[in-house]
Design an enzyme around this catalytic site. Structure first.
Site, PDB file in Angstrom:
ATOM      1  N   PHE A   1      28.234 -13.807  12.195  1.00 50.32           N
ATOM      2  CA  PHE A   1      29.632 -14.085  12.163  1.00 50.32           C
ATOM      3  C   PHE A   1      30.207 -14.800  13.152  1.00 50.32           C
ATOM      4  O   PHE A   1      31.422 -14.397  13.624  1.00 50.32           O
ATOM      5  CB  PHE A   1      30.350 -12.649  11.786  1.00 50.32           C
ATOM      6  CG  PHE A   1      30.366 -12.402  10.534  1.00 50.32           C
ATOM      7  CD1 PHE A   1      29.468 -12.020   9.842  1.00 50.32           C
ATOM      8  CD2 PHE A   1      31.761 -12.419   9.513  1.00 50.32           C
ATOM      9  CE1 PHE A   1      29.230 -11.533   8.315  1.00 50.32           C
ATOM     10  CE2 PHE A   1      31.545 -12.320   8.369  1.00 50.32           C
ATOM     11  CZ  PHE A   1      30.290 -11.781   7.686  1.00 50.32           C
TER      12      PHE A   1
ATOM     13  N   CYS B   1      39.165 -10.515   1.036  1.00 47.26           N
ATOM     14  CA  CYS B   1      39.259  -9.180   2.137  1.00 47.26           C
ATOM     15  C   CYS B   1      39.724  -9.701   3.509  1.00 47.26           C
ATOM     16  O   CYS B   1      40.724  -9.207   4.028  1.00 47.26           O
ATOM     17  CB  CYS B   1      37.787  -8.713   2.168  1.00 47.26           C
ATOM     18  SG  CYS B   1      37.009  -8.206   0.793  1.00 47.26           S
TER      19      CYS B   1
ATOM     20  N   ARG C   1      38.986 -16.780  -4.276  1.00 43.37           N
ATOM     21  CA  ARG C   1      40.116 -16.107  -3.889  1.00 43.37           C
ATOM     22  C   ARG C   1      40.207 -16.614  -2.291  1.00 43.37           C
ATOM     23  O   ARG C   1      39.389 -16.405  -1.495  1.00 43.37           O
ATOM     24  CB  ARG C   1      40.048 -14.629  -3.952  1.00 43.37           C
ATOM     25  CG  ARG C   1      40.446 -14.125  -5.305  1.00 43.37           C
ATOM     26  CD  ARG C   1      40.334 -12.709  -5.655  1.00 43.37           C
ATOM     27  NE  ARG C   1      38.860 -12.307  -5.479  1.00 43.37           N
ATOM     28  CZ  ARG C   1      38.409 -10.970  -5.420  1.00 43.37           C
ATOM     29  NH1 ARG C   1      39.165 -10.114  -5.718  1.00 43.37           N
ATOM     30  NH2 ARG C   1      37.012 -10.716  -5.554  1.00 43.37           N
TER      31      ARG C   1
HETATM   32  C1  UGA Z   1      34.059  -8.840   3.730  1.00 43.58           C
HETATM   33  C2  UGA Z   1      32.954  -8.079   4.620  1.00 43.58           C
HETATM   34  O1  UGA Z   1      31.940  -8.755   5.275  1.00 43.58           O
HETATM   35  C3  UGA Z   1      32.192  -6.842   3.765  1.00 43.58           C
HETATM   36  O2  UGA Z   1      31.313  -6.041   4.652  1.00 43.58           O
HETATM   37  C4  UGA Z   1      33.322  -6.005   3.166  1.00 43.58           C
HETATM   38  O3  UGA Z   1      32.964  -4.977   2.495  1.00 43.58           O
HETATM   39  C5  UGA Z   1      33.986  -6.915   2.335  1.00 43.58           C
HETATM   40  O4  UGA Z   1      34.663  -8.074   3.086  1.00 43.58           O
HETATM   41  C6  UGA Z   1      35.222  -6.161   1.586  1.00 43.58           C
HETATM   42  O5  UGA Z   1      36.341  -5.538   2.427  1.00 43.58           O
HETATM   43  O6  UGA Z   1      35.186  -5.746   0.355  1.00 43.58           O
HETATM   44  P1  UGA Z   1      33.323 -10.958   1.878  1.00 43.58           P
HETATM   45  O7  UGA Z   1      34.959 -10.748   1.755  1.00 43.58           O
HETATM   46  O8  UGA Z   1      32.374 -10.914   0.645  1.00 43.58           O
HETATM   47  O9  UGA Z   1      33.032  -9.614   2.728  1.00 43.58           O
HETATM   48  O10 UGA Z   1      32.847 -12.218   2.702  1.00 43.58           O
HETATM   49  P2  UGA Z   1      32.094 -12.213   4.111  1.00 43.58           P
HETATM   50  O11 UGA Z   1      30.551 -12.323   4.088  1.00 43.58           O
HETATM   51  O12 UGA Z   1      32.806 -11.103   5.246  1.00 43.58           O
HETATM   52  O13 UGA Z   1      32.841 -13.792   4.436  1.00 43.58           O
HETATM   53  C7  UGA Z   1      34.344 -13.886   4.870  1.00 43.58           C
HETATM   54  C8  UGA Z   1      34.553 -15.402   5.229  1.00 43.58           C
HETATM   55  O14 UGA Z   1      34.208 -15.672   6.624  1.00 43.58           O
HETATM   56  C9  UGA Z   1      33.830 -16.553   4.449  1.00 43.58           C
HETATM   57  O15 UGA Z   1      35.010 -17.599   3.651  1.00 43.58           O
HETATM   58  C10 UGA Z   1      32.846 -16.898   5.254  1.00 43.58           C
HETATM   59  O16 UGA Z   1      32.568 -18.356   5.003  1.00 43.58           O
HETATM   60  C11 UGA Z   1      33.532 -16.807   6.581  1.00 43.58           C
HETATM   61  N1  UGA Z   1      32.610 -16.882   7.698  1.00 43.58           N
HETATM   62  C12 UGA Z   1      31.637 -15.877   7.815  1.00 43.58           C
HETATM   63  C13 UGA Z   1      32.680 -17.631   8.963  1.00 43.58           C
HETATM   64  O17 UGA Z   1      33.888 -18.607   8.634  1.00 43.58           O
HETATM   65  N2  UGA Z   1      31.641 -17.754   9.659  1.00 43.58           N
HETATM   66  C14 UGA Z   1      30.833 -16.868   9.832  1.00 43.58           C
HETATM   67  O18 UGA Z   1      30.071 -16.835  10.722  1.00 43.58           O
HETATM   68  C15 UGA Z   1      30.721 -15.859   8.947  1.00 43.58           C
END
Ligand code: UGA
Length: 466
Positions: A254, A265, A333
């Site tokens: 992350f 989320c 979303r």
């Molecule tokens: C997130 C959490 O990671 C889960 O643990 C949680 O259960 C879930 O929300 C929830 O509350 O239901 P999610 O929304 O599937 O999961 O997505 P993430 O993998 O967390 O990514 C979120 C956003 O951050 C994406 O747009 C991704 O591209 C971005 N991101 C991620 C970055 O910009 N940089 C990073 O290093 C990692």
């Protein structure tokens, strides 16, 4: 154990299927007729790697079934009833009306020995009232109180199956469980999971879920701030993070800089935590900054594309690579791509987008009037004045970039996920602009060619410079 899961959206369907895979007898209850019909013929309402196969296998094995909400037997015969209904109002806010309606319908029908497990993410102030809501409903129908627990989920879209089957931890929030029956049942439900079971108060469990997402969002905004520092001093944030990741106190996850976080989320939970904290008279400067940095990244991406095409998007053709909020999902979303596409269109650009999830791309076109969808990456890049990568699908890193160069009007790529190899792109003749990858390169004027709108017209000095 017999478990009934109410609400077969993302969280509910993954939970129901995972529990069935562990050998429990699971019934999924769904209010939407169309969703129910799809599930019954083995079609998932969304894309999630590995989930369709697992649903099919468990339905065939007779451990998983789907029923409509009026099937009282699915509630009355369950040992554990798990609610996984939506709590997002679709507009950036919380809504608890669906949960309230679900509890009113389900709780009075539950067997006297059953346990209520709430799996949806909820605001802490609502969690504090859950025990009283549920047992008030039991009193109204003259039935004994039931244990009420909160069991937050931590599954990420795109890797939900492995996140559920091999969790890092299971959090059991005890809201009301005077004789420990609820805890014993939940422990039995998860006995096949090789993960620590953390038992705590219900509000602690709620904040442990929100806290995890708030921290992940903070890491991303921190990485984006670090990227700005790197650009100012000519460092590469990818290298800097590589070094940070070896520090066991920090870790490398992350910390990918770029257009920032989207999805249903992280953005919503950061914004709502700031909002509810402020309503409670609490200042949360770190979270406010996390939110601001995230919004700025989307605007910065548009600014970079604007500079890349010579200072004005008007009449320019921009190829957007990726629309979903992250790879391996078809979820749009709060996808950064939507905000970005709208801004580009407002500034007068023609925007042609491609996403490997073609159905999601079509949905994006209906959400963003004017957005054109291409059915391959190369088709999107054809004649483009610049390309902007928004979602780091593997396909884009593997793209034949020399061929891409030959079809584009101008070889410029703004990499909003730092997912491409600057050297490889450079070797293919591109000007590569990432986030935090050294000093931001200026687009050489000689790569400026007439735009679609000025085809055949001599390039003016202002269109050719930046
Ligand atoms: C997130 C959490 O990671 C889960 O643990 C949680 O259960 C879930 O929300 C929830 O509350 O239901 P999610 O929304 O599937 O999961 O997505 P993430 O993998 O967390 O990514 C979120 C956003 O951050 C994406 O747009 C991704 O591209 C971005 N991101 C991620 C970055 O910009 N940089 C990073 O290093 C990692």
């Amino acid at each position: 154990m017999r478990a009934t899961v109410i609400g077969l959206g993302y969280v509910g369907l993954v939970t129901a299927t995972g529990l069935a895979e562990w050998g429990h007898q699971v019934t999924g209850v769904e209010a939407s007729d169309s969703r129910l019909r799809s599930l019954r013929i083995g079609r998932l309402p969304f894309f999630e790697p590995g989930l369709a196969e697992l649903v099919t296998a468990n339905v065939r094995a007779g451990r998983l079934g789907f029923v409509p909400v009026d099937r009282a037997d699915a509630i009355g015969e369950a040992d554990v009833v798990i609610t996984a209904v939506g709590t997002h109002d679709g507009n950036g806010g919380w809504q608890t009306a669906t949960m309230q309606a679900c509890l009113s319908q389900v709780v009075p029908q539950m067997a006297d020995g059953a346990v209520l497990v709430v799996r949806s993410t909820l605001p802490p102030e609502y969690v504090r009232t859950l025990g009283e809501i549920a047992n008030g409903l039991r009193r109204e129908v003259g039935r004994p109180a039931i244990p009420v627990l909160l069991n937050p989920e931590f599954t990420q879209e795109g890797r939900a199956v492995s996140d559920f089957m091999e969790p890092d931890r299971i959090v059991m929030g005890v809201i009301s469980d005077p004789d420990g029956r609820g805890q014993a049942r939940l422990a039995e439900l998860y006995e096949k999971a090789l993960a620590p079971m953390l038992v705590m108060d219900g509000v602690d469990a709620c904040l442990s879920k929100l806290g995890a997402n708030l921290f992940l969002a903070t890491k991303i905004s921190f990485a984006n701030e670090l990227a700005h520092l790197c650009e100012t001093f000519g460092a590469d944030v990818v290298e800097v993070v590589r070094a940070l990741s070896h520090d066991s106190r920090i870790g490398g996850k992350f910390l990918r800089a770029g257009v920032g976080f989207g999805g249903s989320c992280l953005p919503h939970q950061v914004a709502m935590t700031v909002h509810t904290a402020e309503l409670a008279g609490l200042d949360v400067p770190v979270l406010r900054a996390v939110h601001q940095v995230n919004a700025r990244q989307r605007a910065l991406f548009v600014e970079r594309l604007t500079q890349a095409v010579g200072g004005s998007l008007d009449g320019r053709r921009i190829a957007l690579l990726g629309l979903t909020f992250k790879p391996d999902t078809d979820d749009l979303r709060d996808a950064p791509s939507l905000t970005i596409a709208r801004s580009l269109l407002e500034a007068g650009a023609t925007v042609v987008a491609y996403d490997p999830m073609l159905a999601a791309a079509e949905r994006a076109a209906s959400l963003v009037p004017g957005l054109v969808i291409a059915d391959t990456a190369l088709a999107a890049l054809e004649g483009a004045d610049a390309a902007g990568l928004v979602t780091e699908w593997r396909e884009f890193a593997d793209l034949d970039w020399p061929t891409a160069r030959s079809v584009m009007r101008r070889p410029v790529v703004v990499d909003g996920r730092n997912a491409l190899e600057p050297r490889e792109l450079g070797a293919a003749g591109f000007t590569y602009i990432g986030f935090g990858r050294g000093l931001v390169p200026q687009v050489p004027p000689q790569t400026m060619r007439p735009s679609a709108a000025t085809d055949g017209v001599a390039i003016t000095a202002s269109a050719a410079s930046h």
